[in-house]
Design a protein around this motif. Structure first.
Motif, short mmCIF file in Angstrom:
data_model
loop_
_atom_site.label_atom_id
_atom_site.label_comp_id
_atom_site.label_asym_id
_atom_site.label_seq_id
_atom_site.Cartn_x
_atom_site.Cartn_y
_atom_site.Cartn_z
N ASP A 144 0.79 -1.24 0.00
CA ASP A 144 0.00 0.00 0.00
C ASP A 144 0.82 1.29 0.00
OD1 ASP A 144 -2.13 -1.67 0.07
OD2 ASP A 144 -2.88 -1.09 2.03
N PHE A 145 2.14 1.18 0.18
CA PHE A 145 2.95 2.39 0.34
C PHE A 145 4.08 2.41 -0.68
CE2 PHE A 145 1.19 0.89 4.31
CZ PHE A 145 0.36 1.95 4.62
N LYS A 146 4.07 3.43 -1.52
CA LYS A 146 5.08 3.54 -2.57
C LYS A 146 5.54 4.98 -2.67
CE LYS A 146 4.86 -0.73 -3.60
NZ LYS A 146 5.87 -1.51 -2.91
N SER A 147 6.84 5.18 -2.81
CA SER A 147 7.37 6.54 -2.90
C SER A 147 7.50 7.00 -4.34
CB SER A 147 8.71 6.62 -2.17
OG SER A 147 9.64 5.75 -2.76
N ALA B 41 5.46 1.38 7.47
CA ALA B 41 4.98 1.79 6.14
C ALA B 41 6.07 2.58 5.39
CB ALA B 41 3.71 2.63 6.28
N VAL B 42 6.78 3.43 6.09
CA VAL B 42 7.80 4.27 5.44
C VAL B 42 9.01 3.45 4.99
CG1 VAL B 42 9.44 6.16 5.80
CG2 VAL B 42 7.06 6.43 6.52
N VAL B 43 9.48 2.52 5.81
CA VAL B 43 10.61 1.69 5.36
C VAL B 43 10.23 0.80 4.17
CG1 VAL B 43 12.11 1.71 7.38
CG2 VAL B 43 10.31 -0.03 7.25
N GLU B 44 8.99 0.35 4.16
CA GLU B 44 8.53 -0.44 3.00
C GLU B 44 8.44 0.46 1.78
OE1 GLU B 44 8.12 -3.66 2.78
OE2 GLU B 44 8.04 -4.29 4.87
N GLY B 45 7.87 1.64 1.94
CA GLY B 45 7.68 2.55 0.81
C GLY B 45 8.98 3.06 0.22
N LEU B 46 9.98 3.28 1.08
CA LEU B 46 11.28 3.77 0.61
C LEU B 46 12.24 2.63 0.29
CD1 LEU B 46 12.01 6.63 3.22
CD2 LEU B 46 11.19 6.93 0.87
N ASN B 47 11.85 1.43 0.65
CA ASN B 47 12.72 0.25 0.56
C ASN B 47 14.03 0.44 1.31
OD1 ASN B 47 13.19 -2.40 -0.06
ND2 ASN B 47 14.14 -1.94 -2.04
N VAL B 48 13.90 0.87 2.55
CA VAL B 48 15.04 1.00 3.47
C VAL B 48 14.99 -0.18 4.43
CG1 VAL B 48 15.94 2.38 5.40
CG2 VAL B 48 15.17 3.52 3.31
N ARG B 49 16.10 -0.84 4.63
CA ARG B 49 16.09 -2.02 5.50
C ARG B 49 16.47 -1.70 6.95
NH1 ARG B 49 14.77 -6.30 2.68
NH2 ARG B 49 14.87 -7.48 4.61
N ASN B 50 17.23 -0.60 7.12
CA ASN B 50 17.74 -0.29 8.46
C ASN B 50 16.70 0.50 9.26
OD1 ASN B 50 19.16 0.77 10.69
ND2 ASN B 50 21.09 0.73 9.57
N ILE B 51 15.98 -0.19 10.14
CA ILE B 51 14.99 0.46 10.98
C ILE B 51 15.27 0.11 12.44
CG2 ILE B 51 13.41 -1.36 10.14
CD1 ILE B 51 12.06 1.78 11.75
N GLN B 52 15.40 1.14 13.26
CA GLN B 52 15.68 0.97 14.68
C GLN B 52 14.60 1.73 15.45
OE1 GLN B 52 20.00 1.56 15.43
NE2 GLN B 52 20.22 1.75 13.23
N THR B 53 14.44 1.40 16.72
CA THR B 53 13.37 2.07 17.48
C THR B 53 13.89 2.59 18.82
OG1 THR B 53 12.66 -0.06 18.41
CG2 THR B 53 11.50 0.71 16.46
#
Lengths: 148, 148
Positions: A144-147, B41-53
Protein backbone atom coordinates in the motif's frame (compact mmCIF):
# COMPACT_ATOMS: atom_id res chain seq x y z
CA UNK A 1 -0.19 -14.54 -4.38
CA UNK A 2 -2.86 -13.38 -1.96
CA UNK A 3 -3.40 -9.77 -0.85
CA UNK A 4 -3.62 -9.57 2.94
CA UNK A 5 -5.72 -6.50 3.73
CA UNK A 6 -5.87 -4.28 6.79
CA UNK A 7 -9.36 -5.66 7.51
CA UNK A 8 -8.08 -9.25 7.59
CA UNK A 9 -5.17 -8.10 9.76
CA UNK A 10 -7.56 -6.44 12.21
CA UNK A 11 -9.68 -9.59 12.57
CA UNK A 12 -6.67 -11.92 12.88
CA UNK A 13 -4.79 -9.68 15.33
CA UNK A 14 -7.80 -9.53 17.63
CA UNK A 15 -7.99 -13.33 17.55
CA UNK A 16 -4.27 -13.50 18.32
CA UNK A 17 -4.68 -11.07 21.23
CA UNK A 18 -7.24 -13.38 22.86
CA UNK A 19 -4.71 -16.22 22.78
CA UNK A 20 -1.63 -14.35 23.93
CA UNK A 21 -3.20 -12.32 26.73
CA UNK A 22 -3.05 -15.35 29.06
CA UNK A 23 0.75 -15.33 28.76
CA UNK A 24 0.68 -11.78 30.20
CA UNK A 25 3.88 -10.53 28.55
CA UNK A 26 5.53 -7.54 30.21
CA UNK A 27 7.56 -6.66 27.13
CA UNK A 28 7.48 -7.31 23.40
CA UNK A 29 10.21 -7.77 20.83
CA UNK A 30 9.11 -6.93 17.30
CA UNK A 31 11.13 -8.34 14.44
CA UNK A 32 11.73 -5.75 11.72
CA UNK A 33 10.59 -5.12 9.17
CA UNK A 34 7.71 -7.60 8.86
CA UNK A 35 6.69 -7.71 12.51
CA UNK A 36 6.53 -3.96 13.15
CA UNK A 37 2.87 -3.21 12.42
CA UNK A 38 1.72 -6.33 14.28
CA UNK A 39 3.93 -5.46 17.27
CA UNK A 40 2.35 -2.03 17.43
CA UNK A 41 -1.19 -3.45 17.34
CA UNK A 42 -0.33 -6.02 20.01
CA UNK A 43 1.25 -3.57 22.47
CA UNK A 44 -1.77 -1.30 22.07
CA UNK A 45 -4.20 -4.20 22.50
CA UNK A 46 -2.43 -5.56 25.59
CA UNK A 47 -1.54 -2.10 26.88
CA UNK A 48 2.13 -3.01 27.21
CA UNK A 49 4.53 -0.08 27.03
CA UNK A 50 7.83 -1.94 26.73
CA UNK A 51 8.41 -2.64 23.04
CA UNK A 52 11.84 -3.25 21.58
CA UNK A 53 12.89 -4.32 18.10
CA UNK A 54 15.48 -6.51 16.44
CA UNK A 55 16.20 -7.12 12.79
CA UNK A 56 18.14 -9.66 10.80
CA UNK A 57 20.39 -9.34 7.82
CA UNK A 58 21.53 -12.02 5.44
CA UNK A 59 25.09 -11.62 4.29
CA UNK A 60 27.49 -13.70 2.27
CA UNK A 61 29.91 -15.29 4.65
CA UNK A 62 32.05 -17.25 2.28
CA UNK A 63 30.32 -16.42 -1.00
CA UNK A 64 29.09 -20.00 -0.77
CA UNK A 65 26.84 -19.89 2.26
CA UNK A 66 24.57 -17.21 3.67
CA UNK A 67 24.66 -16.29 7.35
CA UNK A 68 21.99 -14.61 9.43
CA UNK A 69 23.16 -11.61 11.42
CA UNK A 70 20.97 -10.22 14.20
CA UNK A 71 21.01 -6.41 14.56
CA UNK A 72 19.86 -4.58 17.66
CA UNK A 73 20.03 -4.90 21.39
CA UNK A 74 17.37 -5.75 23.99
CA UNK A 75 17.23 -5.07 27.70
CA UNK A 76 14.86 -6.81 30.14
CA UNK A 77 15.42 -5.40 33.59
CA UNK A 78 12.91 -6.87 36.08
CA UNK A 79 11.04 -8.51 33.23
CA UNK A 80 9.93 -12.13 33.38
CA UNK A 81 7.79 -12.75 30.29
CA UNK A 82 8.54 -11.49 26.80
CA UNK A 83 6.59 -12.05 23.59
CA UNK A 84 8.53 -12.09 20.31
CA UNK A 85 6.48 -11.01 17.28
CA UNK A 86 6.90 -11.55 13.56
CA UNK A 87 4.42 -11.52 10.68
CA UNK A 88 5.16 -15.04 9.43
CA UNK A 89 7.17 -18.14 10.26
CA UNK A 90 8.11 -18.89 6.65
CA UNK A 91 11.46 -20.68 6.48
CA UNK A 92 11.53 -20.13 10.26
CA UNK A 93 15.24 -19.25 10.20
CA UNK A 94 14.75 -15.73 11.57
CA UNK A 95 12.60 -16.71 14.55
CA UNK A 96 14.77 -19.71 15.32
CA UNK A 97 17.96 -17.61 15.38
CA UNK A 98 16.41 -14.77 17.37
CA UNK A 99 14.79 -16.97 20.03
CA UNK A 100 18.07 -18.88 20.46
CA UNK A 101 20.02 -15.65 20.92
CA UNK A 102 17.45 -14.19 23.35
CA UNK A 103 17.30 -17.34 25.50
CA UNK A 104 21.09 -17.50 25.65
CA UNK A 105 21.51 -13.84 26.58
CA UNK A 106 18.54 -13.68 28.98
CA UNK A 107 18.27 -17.11 30.64
CA UNK A 108 15.93 -15.91 33.39
CA UNK A 109 13.31 -14.55 30.99
CA UNK A 110 10.50 -16.70 29.60
CA UNK A 111 10.10 -16.08 25.86
CA UNK A 112 7.13 -17.01 23.69
CA UNK A 113 6.55 -16.26 20.03
CA UNK A 114 3.55 -15.14 17.99
CA UNK A 115 2.94 -14.74 14.26
CA UNK A 116 -0.04 -14.23 11.99
CA UNK A 117 1.08 -16.93 9.56
CA UNK A 118 2.87 -20.23 9.92
CA UNK A 119 4.13 -22.49 7.15
CA UNK A 120 4.22 -26.20 7.87
CA UNK A 121 7.69 -26.38 6.34
CA UNK A 122 9.07 -23.82 8.82
CA UNK A 123 11.98 -25.03 10.99
CA UNK A 124 10.41 -23.16 13.91
CA UNK A 125 6.80 -23.34 15.13
CA UNK A 126 5.54 -20.24 16.99
CA UNK A 127 3.70 -20.67 20.31
CA UNK A 128 0.80 -18.62 18.93
CA UNK A 129 -0.25 -18.31 15.29
CA UNK A 130 -3.50 -17.76 13.40
CA UNK A 131 -3.30 -18.85 9.76
CA UNK A 132 -1.48 -21.56 7.91
CA UNK A 133 0.30 -20.10 4.88
CA UNK A 134 0.33 -22.14 1.70
CA UNK A 135 0.93 -19.34 -0.78
CA UNK A 136 3.00 -16.18 -1.02
CA UNK A 137 1.34 -13.46 1.07
CA UNK A 138 1.17 -9.89 -0.18
CA UNK A 139 0.93 -8.02 3.14
CA UNK A 140 -0.81 -4.63 2.97
CA UNK A 141 2.28 -2.93 4.43
CA UNK A 142 4.34 -4.21 1.50
CA UNK A 143 1.77 -3.19 -1.10
CA UNK A 144 0.00 0.00 0.00
CA UNK A 145 2.95 2.39 0.34
CA UNK A 146 5.08 3.54 -2.57
CA UNK A 147 7.37 6.54 -2.90
CA UNK A 148 7.09 6.66 -6.68
CA UNK B 1 -12.19 13.29 19.13
CA UNK B 2 -11.65 12.18 15.55
CA UNK B 3 -11.15 8.58 14.42
CA UNK B 4 -8.13 8.31 12.15
CA UNK B 5 -8.74 5.31 9.90
CA UNK B 6 -6.35 3.04 8.03
CA UNK B 7 -7.61 4.55 4.75
CA UNK B 8 -6.70 8.08 5.86
CA UNK B 9 -3.33 6.76 7.07
CA UNK B 10 -2.67 5.14 3.69
CA UNK B 11 -3.40 8.37 1.79
CA UNK B 12 -1.39 10.56 4.19
CA UNK B 13 1.58 8.20 4.35
CA UNK B 14 1.85 8.12 0.58
CA UNK B 15 1.84 11.93 0.55
CA UNK B 16 4.53 11.93 3.24
CA UNK B 17 6.64 9.45 1.24
CA UNK B 18 6.68 11.82 -1.73
CA UNK B 19 8.12 14.55 0.48
CA UNK B 20 10.71 12.55 2.38
CA UNK B 21 12.10 10.53 -0.51
CA UNK B 22 14.24 13.48 -1.60
CA UNK B 23 16.06 13.34 1.74
CA UNK B 24 17.10 9.76 0.82
CA UNK B 25 17.42 8.41 4.37
CA UNK B 26 19.60 5.32 4.75
CA UNK B 27 18.10 4.43 8.12
CA UNK B 28 14.96 5.16 10.12
CA UNK B 29 14.34 5.58 13.81
CA UNK B 30 10.75 4.85 14.82
CA UNK B 31 9.51 6.23 18.12
CA UNK B 32 7.46 3.65 20.05
CA UNK B 33 4.67 3.12 20.51
CA UNK B 34 2.95 5.75 18.33
CA UNK B 35 5.44 5.83 15.46
CA UNK B 36 5.75 2.08 14.88
CA UNK B 37 3.09 1.50 12.22
CA UNK B 38 4.14 4.63 10.30
CA UNK B 39 7.82 3.59 10.49
CA UNK B 40 6.95 0.23 9.00
CA UNK B 41 4.98 1.79 6.14
CA UNK B 42 7.80 4.27 5.44
CA UNK B 43 10.61 1.69 5.36
CA UNK B 44 8.53 -0.44 3.00
CA UNK B 45 7.68 2.55 0.81
CA UNK B 46 11.28 3.77 0.61
CA UNK B 47 12.72 0.25 0.56
CA UNK B 48 15.04 1.00 3.47
CA UNK B 49 16.09 -2.02 5.50
CA UNK B 50 17.74 -0.29 8.46
CA UNK B 51 14.99 0.46 10.98
CA UNK B 52 15.68 0.97 14.68
CA UNK B 53 13.37 2.07 17.48
CA UNK B 54 13.48 4.19 20.60
CA UNK B 55 10.86 4.85 23.23
CA UNK B 56 10.37 7.35 26.00
CA UNK B 57 9.09 7.02 29.53
CA UNK B 58 7.82 9.68 31.83
CA UNK B 59 8.81 9.17 35.43
CA UNK B 60 8.48 11.21 38.59
CA UNK B 61 11.87 12.68 39.33
CA UNK B 62 11.11 14.63 42.46
CA UNK B 63 7.39 13.92 42.76
CA UNK B 64 7.03 17.51 41.65
CA UNK B 65 8.34 17.39 38.13
CA UNK B 66 8.20 14.76 35.42
CA UNK B 67 11.30 13.76 33.51
CA UNK B 68 11.52 12.17 30.09
CA UNK B 69 13.70 9.08 29.90
CA UNK B 70 14.78 7.72 26.50
CA UNK B 71 14.94 3.93 26.25
CA UNK B 72 16.84 2.07 23.56
CA UNK B 73 20.06 2.30 21.64
CA UNK B 74 20.82 3.21 18.02
CA UNK B 75 23.81 2.45 15.85
CA UNK B 76 24.62 4.23 12.59
CA UNK B 77 27.74 2.72 11.12
CA UNK B 78 28.52 4.22 7.70
CA UNK B 79 25.17 5.99 7.73
CA UNK B 80 24.85 9.66 6.77
CA UNK B 81 21.12 10.45 6.69
CA UNK B 82 18.56 9.22 9.24
CA UNK B 83 14.82 9.93 9.37
CA UNK B 84 13.15 9.97 12.79
CA UNK B 85 9.44 9.04 12.73
CA UNK B 86 6.59 9.62 15.13
CA UNK B 87 2.83 9.77 14.65
CA UNK B 88 2.33 13.28 16.02
CA UNK B 89 4.24 16.27 17.32
CA UNK B 90 1.76 17.08 20.09
CA UNK B 91 3.54 18.72 23.03
CA UNK B 92 6.71 18.10 21.00
CA UNK B 93 8.65 17.05 24.13
CA UNK B 94 9.39 13.53 22.87
CA UNK B 95 10.74 14.53 19.47
CA UNK B 96 12.71 17.44 20.93
CA UNK B 97 14.42 15.21 23.51
CA UNK B 98 15.11 12.39 21.06
CA UNK B 99 16.53 14.58 18.29
CA UNK B 100 18.77 16.36 20.84
CA UNK B 101 20.11 13.04 22.15
CA UNK B 102 20.66 11.64 18.64
CA UNK B 103 22.50 14.75 17.38
CA UNK B 104 24.71 14.76 20.48
CA UNK B 105 25.57 11.07 20.25
CA UNK B 106 25.94 10.97 16.45
CA UNK B 107 27.30 14.37 15.38
CA UNK B 108 28.28 13.20 11.88
CA UNK B 109 24.80 12.00 10.98
CA UNK B 110 22.17 14.28 9.44
CA UNK B 111 18.80 13.76 11.14
CA UNK B 112 15.40 14.86 9.87
CA UNK B 113 11.99 14.20 11.39
CA UNK B 114 8.60 13.26 9.98
CA UNK B 115 5.13 12.95 11.51
CA UNK B 116 1.57 12.62 10.24
CA UNK B 117 0.27 15.34 12.57
CA UNK B 118 1.70 18.56 13.93
CA UNK B 119 0.16 20.83 16.57
CA UNK B 120 0.96 24.52 16.34
CA UNK B 121 1.58 24.58 20.09
CA UNK B 122 4.31 21.90 19.82
CA UNK B 123 7.76 22.96 21.08
CA UNK B 124 9.27 21.07 18.13
CA UNK B 125 8.33 21.37 14.44
CA UNK B 126 9.07 18.29 12.31
CA UNK B 127 10.83 18.72 8.96
CA UNK B 128 8.01 16.82 7.24
CA UNK B 129 4.39 16.65 8.35
CA UNK B 130 1.01 16.26 6.65
CA UNK B 131 -1.88 17.42 8.85
CA UNK B 132 -2.32 20.11 11.43
CA UNK B 133 -3.95 18.65 14.56
CA UNK B 134 -6.50 20.74 16.39
CA UNK B 135 -8.34 17.97 18.22
CA UNK B 136 -7.52 14.70 19.98
CA UNK B 137 -6.80 12.02 17.39
CA UNK B 138 -8.11 8.51 17.87
CA UNK B 139 -5.54 6.58 15.80
CA UNK B 140 -6.78 3.26 14.38
CA UNK B 141 -3.92 1.42 16.10
CA UNK B 142 -5.18 2.67 19.47
CA UNK B 143 -8.80 1.81 18.74
CA UNK B 144 -8.99 -1.32 16.58
CA UNK B 145 -7.16 -3.85 18.80
CA UNK B 146 -8.48 -5.02 22.15
CA UNK B 147 -7.62 -8.11 24.17
CA UNK B 148 -10.92 -8.13 26.03
Amino acid sequence: MKYYSYDSFKTDTNRLLLEIKEFEPEALVGIARGGLTLSHAVVEGLNVRNIQTLSTQLYDKTQKREALCIKGFCEFENIQRVLVIDDIADSGDTLKAIIKMLRTKHPKVEFKTATLFYKKTSVYKPDFWINEADDWIDFFWERDFKSN
